[in-house]
Design an enzyme around this catalytic site. Structure first.
Site, PDB file in Angstrom:
ATOM      1  N   ALA A 124      30.590 113.059  39.761  1.00 26.78           N
ATOM      2  CA  ALA A 124      30.901 113.173  41.189  1.00 26.78           C
ATOM      3  C   ALA A 124      30.169 114.375  41.775  1.00 26.78           C
ATOM      4  O   ALA A 124      29.308 114.967  41.121  1.00 26.78           O
ATOM      5  CB  ALA A 124      32.413 113.311  41.374  1.00 26.78           C
ATOM      6  N   ASN A 125      30.490 114.742  43.007  1.00 28.30           N
ATOM      7  CA  ASN A 125      29.926 115.942  43.622  1.00 28.30           C
ATOM      8  C   ASN A 125      30.987 116.608  44.490  1.00 28.30           C
ATOM      9  O   ASN A 125      32.097 116.102  44.611  1.00 28.30           O
ATOM     10  CB  ASN A 125      28.660 115.591  44.423  1.00 28.30           C
ATOM     11  CG  ASN A 125      28.951 114.606  45.535  1.00 28.30           C
ATOM     12  OD1 ASN A 125      29.667 114.911  46.469  1.00 28.30           O
ATOM     13  ND2 ASN A 125      28.407 113.398  45.413  1.00 28.30           N
ATOM     14  N   ARG A 126      30.647 117.741  45.091  1.00 32.58           N
ATOM     15  CA  ARG A 126      31.653 118.566  45.772  1.00 32.58           C
ATOM     16  C   ARG A 126      31.944 118.151  47.206  1.00 32.58           C
ATOM     17  O   ARG A 126      32.642 118.858  47.914  1.00 32.58           O
ATOM     18  CB  ARG A 126      31.206 120.027  45.770  1.00 32.58           C
ATOM     19  CG  ARG A 126      31.147 120.635  44.401  1.00 32.58           C
ATOM     20  CD  ARG A 126      30.857 122.119  44.501  1.00 32.58           C
ATOM     21  NE  ARG A 126      30.415 122.662  43.231  1.00 32.58           N
ATOM     22  CZ  ARG A 126      31.240 122.950  42.215  1.00 32.58           C
ATOM     23  NH1 ARG A 126      32.542 122.776  42.345  1.00 32.58           N
ATOM     24  NH2 ARG A 126      30.759 123.426  41.079  1.00 32.58           N
ATOM     25  N   ALA A 158      27.888 111.775  50.680  1.00 33.56           N
ATOM     26  CA  ALA A 158      27.082 112.418  49.643  1.00 33.56           C
ATOM     27  C   ALA A 158      27.012 111.438  48.474  1.00 33.56           C
ATOM     28  O   ALA A 158      27.857 111.451  47.576  1.00 33.56           O
ATOM     29  CB  ALA A 158      27.722 113.731  49.214  1.00 33.56           C
TER      30      ALA A 158
END
Ligand code: C5P
Length: 221
Positions: free
Chosen positions: A29-31, A95
């Site tokens: 995943a990402n932030r 994102a």
């Protein structure tokens, strides 16, 4: 629906991160919190737009008054976006993970004395690029976001051309800015006409100003 300058316009917003599974309990995943996408969807809906909100697993709840389409992976997001077309404007604030794990396992990976797992990756579809380059049914306005950590203006200007979108909303997410996951944003709006840097302000205010610009742009179509 609220009445306003976007009444009668259908607008798609993508938002949040995507999750790319490794096995049934693990993912990449990402932030991204989804905060800017949520703020935009809210601002567009409050100006009368019919908003389709395609969101990955975000930490900020979607706004009221929009049609929420929850998705998990980039491939799911592409399918949801295609299903939402046609729209007057498409805003890609998600994102999206650049890669997915092609070797994802149906079973939980176990520690083994035979060694460490090896993950294999494939490139995810570029949703913004795909919609920007539609030969039939391209939205009148396609807007991408560019989260950059360096050479923001150059990278984002090149990105606008590479993706084929109309506008890029560029922001500097380098460490120390507090922008990713924070409540403020400092953006540069890049269009064919050039680049416009906006002062740092609340994400809700960035959303309000962008929604006004989108309304002006669509009022001719
Ligand atoms: O190439 P990059 O990921 O930096 O581009 C960012 C922009 O492209 C964002 O608007 C993002 O939502 C969109 N994007 C997309 N699909 C991808 C990757 C990025 O729609 N696979």
């Amino acid at each position: 629906l609220s009445d306003g300058p976007l009444t009668g316009k259908r607008v798609l917003v993508t938002s949040g991160p995507t999750h790319e599974p490794i096995d049934p309990v693990r993912y990449i995943a990402n932030r991204s919190s989804g905060a800017q996408g949520v703020a935009l969807a809210r601002a567009l809906a409050s100006r009368g737009a019919e908003v389709v909100f395609v969101t990955g697993p975000a930490s900020v709840a979607p706004p009221a008054g929009v049609a929420v389409v929850p998705v998990e992976t980039a491939c799911d997001m592409l399918a949801a976006v295609e299903a939402a077309l046609p729209v007057d404007a498409a805003i890609f604030a998600a994102a999206v993970a650049d890669w997915r794990v092609t070797s994802a396992s149906d079973r939980k990976l176990k520690k083994s004395k035979d060694g460490l797992p090896v993950l294999e990756f494939a490139e995810n579809p570029d949703i913004l690029k795909a919609v920007s380059n539609l030969e039939q049914g391209r939205p009148s306005l396609v807007v991408g976001f560019a989260a950059e950590t360096n050479d923001v203006l150059d990278n984002a200007t090149a990105k606008r051309l590479r993706k084929g979108c109309d506008w890029i909303v560029a922001n500097d997410v380098s460490e120390g800015t507090g922008i990713m996951g924070g409540s403020e944003n400092a953006v540069t709006l890049i269009s064919e006409a050039g680049a416009e840097s906006w002062p740092r302000m609340a994400k809700s205010e960035v959303a309000a100003q962008l929604a006004d610009r989108i309304a002006t742009e669509l009022s001719g179509s």
